[in-house]
Each structure stands twice: as structure tokens, then as C-alpha cells.
Design an enzyme around this catalytic site. Structure first.
Site, mmCIF file in Angstrom:
data_model
loop_
_atom_site.group_PDB
_atom_site.id
_atom_site.type_symbol
_atom_site.label_atom_id
_atom_site.label_comp_id
_atom_site.label_asym_id
_atom_site.label_seq_id
_atom_site.Cartn_x
_atom_site.Cartn_y
_atom_site.Cartn_z
ATOM 1 N N TYR A 55 0.868 -1.182 0.000
ATOM 2 C CA TYR A 55 0.000 0.000 0.000
ATOM 3 C C TYR A 55 0.909 1.237 0.000
ATOM 4 O O TYR A 55 1.603 1.523 0.982
ATOM 5 C CB TYR A 55 -0.886 0.054 1.248
ATOM 6 C CG TYR A 55 -1.947 -1.036 1.358
ATOM 7 C CD1 TYR A 55 -2.470 -1.679 0.243
ATOM 8 C CD2 TYR A 55 -2.450 -1.408 2.601
ATOM 9 C CE1 TYR A 55 -3.448 -2.651 0.367
ATOM 10 C CE2 TYR A 55 -3.434 -2.382 2.732
ATOM 11 C CZ TYR A 55 -3.924 -3.002 1.596
ATOM 12 O OH TYR A 55 -4.896 -3.967 1.730
ATOM 13 N N LEU A 205 -18.238 -1.849 3.599
ATOM 14 C CA LEU A 205 -18.967 -0.723 3.004
ATOM 15 C C LEU A 205 -18.814 -0.730 1.481
ATOM 16 O O LEU A 205 -19.095 0.281 0.823
ATOM 17 C CB LEU A 205 -18.462 0.597 3.589
ATOM 18 C CG LEU A 205 -18.597 0.702 5.108
ATOM 19 C CD1 LEU A 205 -17.983 2.005 5.614
ATOM 20 C CD2 LEU A 205 -20.060 0.603 5.520
ATOM 21 N N ARG A 207 -16.264 -0.445 -0.196
ATOM 22 C CA ARG A 207 -15.301 0.605 -0.552
ATOM 23 C C ARG A 207 -15.959 1.979 -0.661
ATOM 24 O O ARG A 207 -15.528 2.834 -1.424
ATOM 25 C CB ARG A 207 -14.583 0.228 -1.849
ATOM 26 C CG ARG A 207 -13.869 -1.125 -1.743
ATOM 27 C CD ARG A 207 -13.377 -1.588 -3.065
ATOM 28 N NE ARG A 207 -12.772 -2.925 -3.028
ATOM 29 C CZ ARG A 207 -11.490 -3.168 -2.791
ATOM 30 N NH1 ARG A 207 -10.665 -2.199 -2.546
ATOM 31 N NH2 ARG A 207 -11.035 -4.404 -2.801
ATOM 32 N N GLY A 208 -17.040 2.155 0.077
ATOM 33 C CA GLY A 208 -17.717 3.446 0.109
ATOM 34 C C GLY A 208 -19.039 3.433 -0.639
ATOM 35 O O GLY A 208 -19.918 4.258 -0.390
ATOM 36 N N SER A 211 -22.093 3.091 1.683
ATOM 37 C CA SER A 211 -21.913 3.911 2.880
ATOM 38 C C SER A 211 -23.000 4.968 3.035
ATOM 39 O O SER A 211 -23.137 5.572 4.095
ATOM 40 C CB SER A 211 -20.556 4.624 2.821
ATOM 41 O OG SER A 211 -20.567 5.607 1.796
HETATM 42 N N1 LIG Z 1 -7.184 -8.593 1.808
HETATM 43 C C1 LIG Z 1 -7.555 -7.862 0.779
HETATM 44 O O1 LIG Z 1 -7.528 -8.299 -0.373
HETATM 45 C C2 LIG Z 1 -8.022 -6.450 1.031
HETATM 46 C C3 LIG Z 1 -8.568 -5.715 -0.023
HETATM 47 C C4 LIG Z 1 -9.014 -4.416 0.239
HETATM 48 C C5 LIG Z 1 -8.914 -3.896 1.507
HETATM 49 N N2 LIG Z 1 -8.370 -4.627 2.517
HETATM 50 C C6 LIG Z 1 -8.235 -4.075 3.882
HETATM 51 O O2 LIG Z 1 -9.492 -3.757 4.395
HETATM 52 C C7 LIG Z 1 -9.554 -2.382 4.788
HETATM 53 C C8 LIG Z 1 -10.938 -1.815 4.538
HETATM 54 O O3 LIG Z 1 -11.217 -2.005 3.196
HETATM 55 P P1 LIG Z 1 -12.101 -1.167 2.242
HETATM 56 O O4 LIG Z 1 -11.371 -0.035 1.733
HETATM 57 O O5 LIG Z 1 -12.596 -2.186 1.308
HETATM 58 O O6 LIG Z 1 -13.161 -0.570 3.225
HETATM 59 P P2 LIG Z 1 -14.629 -0.119 3.282
HETATM 60 O O7 LIG Z 1 -14.779 0.081 4.749
HETATM 61 O O8 LIG Z 1 -15.562 -1.009 2.549
HETATM 62 O O9 LIG Z 1 -14.653 1.275 2.504
HETATM 63 C C9 LIG Z 1 -13.906 2.355 2.928
HETATM 64 C C10 LIG Z 1 -14.320 3.582 2.146
HETATM 65 O O10 LIG Z 1 -15.678 3.884 2.436
HETATM 66 C C11 LIG Z 1 -15.867 5.286 2.568
HETATM 67 N N3 LIG Z 1 -16.722 5.525 3.763
HETATM 68 C C12 LIG Z 1 -17.885 6.180 3.778
HETATM 69 N N4 LIG Z 1 -18.413 6.196 5.012
HETATM 70 C C13 LIG Z 1 -17.548 5.557 5.797
HETATM 71 C C14 LIG Z 1 -17.539 5.263 7.186
HETATM 72 N N5 LIG Z 1 -18.495 5.643 8.005
HETATM 73 N N6 LIG Z 1 -16.498 4.582 7.677
HETATM 74 C C15 LIG Z 1 -15.506 4.182 6.861
HETATM 75 N N7 LIG Z 1 -15.453 4.436 5.544
HETATM 76 C C16 LIG Z 1 -16.483 5.116 5.015
HETATM 77 C C17 LIG Z 1 -14.526 5.918 2.746
HETATM 78 O O11 LIG Z 1 -14.421 6.833 1.688
HETATM 79 P P3 LIG Z 1 -13.983 8.347 1.918
HETATM 80 O O12 LIG Z 1 -12.728 8.325 2.731
HETATM 81 O O13 LIG Z 1 -13.765 8.801 0.525
HETATM 82 O O14 LIG Z 1 -15.104 8.980 2.644
HETATM 83 C C18 LIG Z 1 -13.505 4.792 2.539
HETATM 84 O O15 LIG Z 1 -12.647 5.101 1.470
HETATM 85 C C19 LIG Z 1 -8.456 -1.713 3.961
HETATM 86 O O16 LIG Z 1 -8.005 -0.520 4.556
HETATM 87 C C20 LIG Z 1 -7.413 -2.789 3.947
HETATM 88 O O17 LIG Z 1 -6.673 -2.747 5.157
HETATM 89 C C21 LIG Z 1 -7.946 -5.890 2.284
#
Ligand SMILES: NC(=O)c1ccc[n+]([C@@H]2O[C@H](COP(=O)([O-])OP(=O)(O)OC[C@H]3O[C@@H](n4cnc5c(N)ncnc54)[C@H](OP(=O)(O)O)[C@@H]3O)[C@@H](O)[C@H]2O)c1
Length: 330
Positions: A55, A205, A207-208, A211
Site C-alpha cells: 500500500y 462498506l 469501498r464506500g 456507505s
Molecule cells: N485482503 C484484501 O484483499 C483487502 C482488499 C481491500 C482492503 N483490505 C483491507 O481492508 C480495509 C478496509 O477495506 P475497504 O477499503 O474495502 O473498506 P470499506 O470500509 O468497505 O470502505 C472504505 C471507504 O468507504 C468510505 N466511507 C464512507 N463512510 C464511511 C464510514 N463511516 N467509515 C468508513 N469508511 C467510510 C470511505 O471513503 P472516503 O474516505 O472517501 O469517505 C472509505 O474510502 C483496507 O483498509 C485494507 O486494510 C484488504
């Protein structure tokens, strides 16, 4: 109030924080706000912090090091993914999870994180050229040497889980799981449960998208993963946002937000599941934490699942090339 990561993994707070979005995967991010978000998470009792050495090509680990500099190392359960190869043009270059690569990657991660051990170390993807037994064996050796505490896995299927668990106990499987990504329910989640492996759910979420804060008008730079993700494109996006609008109705009746309902639904799927939320700003983190106070009844869950039935999302969770790399989708 904690949840155990499997039968052998650490106890962690029921929500984890993922740091990926703080280092460019979702376009430009505010580093200081990212650090403040990690601090706010620790202050709120969150313990599991997830990163990957790829990352921001190491930048995310440096951010985590800086965030933890003034904290007690024991407050955090650090989860690190390795194996994804990058290139200087911000691209992706396959996976390397050979034992010698594992030892090389961990040496760099420990240095960047400024710590003498990583709590959970996991290959980000199955390396198709390396038997999982060899990769897990290399992490097990790092455990014997004191550099790592637990083995984790990411996006692997049931057969790989079984083969890996035969070599060394696995703390958790990190995998996408949400109202609109329910693929693990048929085989992978039952296998994890049978083997005593916890689930750290990402993409809760979507990825948003799920949300309540997304809109079709949002413009994304090409460096943002979502600019290329099928569920965020054209007609797919319009259809998916209609699902979100319907879910908003259910959330409002419970005095909650869409994001809180989406997180609470995953929390309600089992004590062995820990949502890893990708908040990169304190405001979003606080919203996510509100899900811990939302107790969904059986009726709530039925309404939520009627509103967003399994398989309702338009588009796959990754593009075709990335889908082909997922052992969990075979
Ligand atoms: N193992 C794998 O293959 C893999 C793949 C992807 C991710 N991950 C891990 O999982 C973590 C979470 O993944 P994800 O990015 O898929 O997460 P997510 O929680 O589904 O989405 C996060 C996005 O949602 C938006 N959002 C809107 N409201 C929110 C709220 N109340 N709380 C949090 N986010 C909100 C944010 O956008 P804004 O900031 O633009 O508002 C943020 O960019 C990553 O950081 C990573 O460590 C692992």
C-alpha cells in the site's frame, strides 16, 4: 467486549481499522488526518490495525509507524499483508510468496514499522506458483524466531484454508464480505468455522459504495481503485445506488446511517467475524463506531436482507484481471 480471531488468534475489539485508503489506493489522502484517525481508533478501543507492504509501496507502513510512535506497542494488533508486487508506474506485477520472498518482505516491513514483531502476517493473495504449505511454513518459521505472532490468510478458498491449517494454526482469513458480497457464505465461511479460523471482513462498506455517502456525480482520479471497479461504473453504479437508497429507508427507521446498518449486519453474522473498516478520516471512523451500539433484531435483519438480497449487486467486486487472481473465486 472483544472477539477472538479464530481459536488460536488474538482477542481484538469487534471492529478493526484498515489503513489502505490512507496511502493512495483511493486517490489522494491527508496523511495527518490518517494518523489522527489511527489515534482516534486506538482511543476508542480499536486494536486491530491492518496494512500491506504494497500500500503506497511501503508508505502505509511508515504512516502506521508514525501513528504508533507515541503509543504503547501493546495497544495495537498489527496485521500486515505481503506478496503483491508493484511497479514504479503505480501498477501491479503479480504475487511472490516464495519462502525466501517471505523472509525478505518481513525484514523490510519490520524496519518500516519500527517494531520487533508483527502480530499477524499474511500473503495478500495465493501465489499460484508456490504451494500454500511452503508460504505458511515460512511464516511459521518467523513465528519460531519471534518476528511474527500469528499466520493469517487473504482471499483464499476452502481447500487452501484446509491445506494451510494442516501446516500451522491460522488466526484469520481476511476476505471481502458485505451485504452485497456474500460469496463466502456457501463454502468458505463454513470451512473457516470448522477449522477454527476467524474472519476479518473487508469491503464491508463496499469501498464506500454502501456507505450512504457515494453519489454518481463523484469524480475519481485514475489512481483511485474505484475508477476501475465494475460496481462503480455507469449502469452498474446507478443500479447499486438504488439499493443503497432503499437501505437508507431501513436505516432511518432505526435512527442509524446506511454505513452503520451495513457494518452492524456483518457484526451480526457471527462472533467470529471482525469487520475491518477503511475509515481514513475521524468523522468516518466515528460514524463506523456507532454501528457497535446498533443492535439489530431478527426482524431488522430480515428487512435488510429483503431490501438488499444476496446477489443483488450489479457488477463483480473486482475487474476481470483481479478476479482471476482470487483463489476464493475458484
Ligand atoms: N485482503 C484484501 O484483499 C483487502 C482488499 C481491500 C482492503 N483490505 C483491507 O481492508 C480495509 C478496509 O477495506 P475497504 O477499503 O474495502 O473498506 P470499506 O470500509 O468497505 O470502505 C472504505 C471507504 O468507504 C468510505 N466511507 C464512507 N463512510 C464511511 C464510514 N463511516 N467509515 C468508513 N469508511 C467510510 C470511505 O471513503 P472516503 O474516505 O472517501 O469517505 C472509505 O474510502 C483496507 O483498509 C485494507 O486494510 C484488504
Amino acid at each position: 467486549m472483544t472477539r477472538n480471531l479464530g481459536t488460536t488468534g488474538p482477542a481484538v475489539a469487534p471492529l478493526g481499522l484498515g489503513l489502505m485508503g490512507m496511502s493512495g489506493m483511493y486517490g489522494p489522502a491527508d496523511r495527518e488526518e490518517g494518523i489522527a484517525t489511527v489515534h482516534a481508533a486506538l482511543d476508542a478501543g480499536i486494536t486491530l490495525l491492518d496494512t500491506g507492504d504494497f500500500y503506497g509501496m511501503g508508505d502505509n507502513e511508515l504512516l502506521l509507524r508514525d501513528a504508533l510512535a507515541a503509543r504503547d506497542r501493546g495497544e495495537a494488533v498489527i496485521s500486515v499483508k505481503f506478496g503483491a508486487m508493484r511497479d514504479p508506474a503505480n501498477g501491479w506485477g503479480g504475487v511472490d510468496a516464495r519462502p525466501e520472498a517471505v523472509r525478505n518482505f518481513v525484514a523490510y516491513s519490520l524496519k518500516r514499522l519500527g517494531t520487533d514483531h508483527i502480530d499477524i502476517y499474511r500473503p495478500a493473495r495465493l501465489d499460484p506458483g508456490v504451494p500454500i504449505e511452503e508460504t505458511v511454513g515460512a511464516i511459521a518459521q518467523l513465528i519460531d524466531e519471534g518476528y511474527v505472532r500469528h499466520v493469517g490468510l487473504s482471499e483464499v478458498g476452502a481447500e487452501t484454508l484446509r491445506r494451510a491449517a494442516a501446516v500451522h494454526p491460522i488466526a484469520d482469513l481476511q476476505i471481502e464480505y458485505s451485504l452485497i458480497s456474500r460469496g463466502i457464505e456457501d463454502e468458505i465461511l463454513p470451512a473457516a468455522r470448522e477449522l477454527g479460523i476467524g474472519v476479518t471482513a473487508y469491503g464491508v462498506l463496499s469501498r464506500g459504495l454502501l456507505s450512504g455517502h457515494w453519489s454518481a456525480a463523484r469524480e475519481l482520479p485514475p489512481s483511485d481503485f474505484r475508477a476501475h471497479a465494475p460496481r462503480f461504473q455507469g449502469d452498474n453504479l446507478r443500479r447499486n445506488l438504488r439499493l443503497v437508497d432503499a437501505l437508507r429507508g431501513v436505516a432511518e427507521e432505526r435512527g442509524a446511517t446506511v454505513a452503520q446498518v451495513a457494518i452492524a449486519w456483518v457484526l451480526a453474522r457471527g462472533e467470529d467475524i471482525v469487520p475491518v473498516i477503511g475509515a481514513r478520516r475521524r468523522e468516518r471512523l466515528h460514524e463506523a463506531l456507532g454501528a457497535l451500539d446498533l443492535r439489530l433484531t431478527g426482524d431488522d435483519i430480515a428487512r435488510i436482507e429483503d431490501t438488499v438480497p444476496a446477489g443483488a449487486a450489479a457488477g463483480e467486486r473486482y475487474n476481470e484481471h483481479a478476479m482471476a487472481q482470487l483463489d476464493s473465486e475458484r
